[in-house]
Design an enzyme around this catalytic site. Structure first.
Site, PDB file in Angstrom:
ATOM      1  N   PRO A 188     -30.697  -8.454 -46.066  1.00 12.00           N
ATOM      2  CA  PRO A 188     -31.830  -7.923 -44.859  1.00 12.00           C
ATOM      3  C   PRO A 188     -32.960  -8.650 -45.172  1.00 12.00           C
ATOM      4  CG  PRO A 188     -31.264  -6.371 -46.568  1.00 12.00           C
ATOM      5  CD  PRO A 188     -30.287  -7.533 -46.857  1.00 12.00           C
ATOM      6  N   HIS A 189     -33.654  -8.963 -43.978  1.00 16.26           N
ATOM      7  CA  HIS A 189     -34.789  -9.814 -43.861  1.00 16.26           C
ATOM      8  C   HIS A 189     -35.575  -9.397 -42.665  1.00 16.26           C
ATOM      9  CE1 HIS A 189     -31.871 -12.270 -42.182  1.00 16.26           C
ATOM     10  NE2 HIS A 189     -32.859 -12.936 -41.447  1.00 16.26           N
ATOM     11  N   GLY A 190     -37.029  -9.594 -42.911  1.00  8.59           N
ATOM     12  CA  GLY A 190     -37.759  -9.404 -41.645  1.00  8.59           C
ATOM     13  C   GLY A 190     -38.103 -10.821 -41.024  1.00  8.59           C
TER      14      GLY A 190
END
Length: 138
Positions: free
Chosen positions: A62-64
Site C-alpha cells: 500500500p502507498h498513497g
C-alpha cells in the site's frame, strides 16, 4: 533499501480484520516514524480503492499518491500472521511505501525482485524476527 527501512518500522505481530484496517495501520507506522503527515493515510486508502496493491506471494504494497504529505522516503513492513482477505487473496505482509518523488518506482522494483524469489518471499512471510526482515530486505 537500507536507507529507507528502519528496524522500528518493522512490526511482526499485527492484526487487522480488513484490508482497510491493515492499510491504516501501515499509514500510522509511517506517521509514527516521521515519514509522512497524517493525511497520507487517507491517500493510501484512496489509492487502494482505485487499484489493488496486492502483488502476489501473500504481499501487498500500500502507498498513497499525495507526495505533498511525505517528509522523507521510507517503508514499513507489517506482518499479519492471521492473514487478511484482500479481495479473495490472503495477505500476510504489507509493505507500506512513502516516497517524495519517483522513489517508489525503485522501491517497487527492489521488492518485486525479492518476491520473484520464492524462498525470499517465503522468508518474508514467515519472519518472526525483526533482524531477519532487515536482513532479507537490505
Amino acid at each position: 533499501m537500507r536507507e529507507v527501512l528502519q528496524a522500528r518500522a518493522v512490526r511482526l505481530g499485527e492484526s487487522a480484520a480488513t484490508r482497510e484496517e491493515a492499510i491504516t495501520r501501515c499509514g500510522q507506522v509511517l506517521v509514527e516514524i516521521g515519514a509522512v503527515a497524517q493525511p497520507y493515510v487517507a491517500a493510501m486508502l484512496e489509492r487502494e480503492r482505485s487499484v489493488s496493491t496486492y502483488v502476489g506471494e501473500g504481499v501487498a504494497i500500500p502507498h498513497g499518491t499525495s507526495k505533498e504529505h511525505v517528509t522523507r522516503d521510507a517503508i514499513c513492513v507489517l506482518r499479519f500472521p492471521g492473514g487478511i482477505d484482500w479481495d479473495g487473496e490472503n495477505v500476510v505482509v504489507c509493505v507500506g511505501i512513502a516516497a517524495r518523488g519517483d522513489g517508489h518506482v525503485a522501491l517497487l522494483a527492489e521488492l518485486a525482485e525479492i518476491l520473484l524469489d520464492p524462498e525470499r518471499a517465503r522468508a518474508l512471510r514467515e519472519a518472526t524476527d525483526v533482524d531477519a526482515v532487515m536482513k532479507e530486505l537490505t
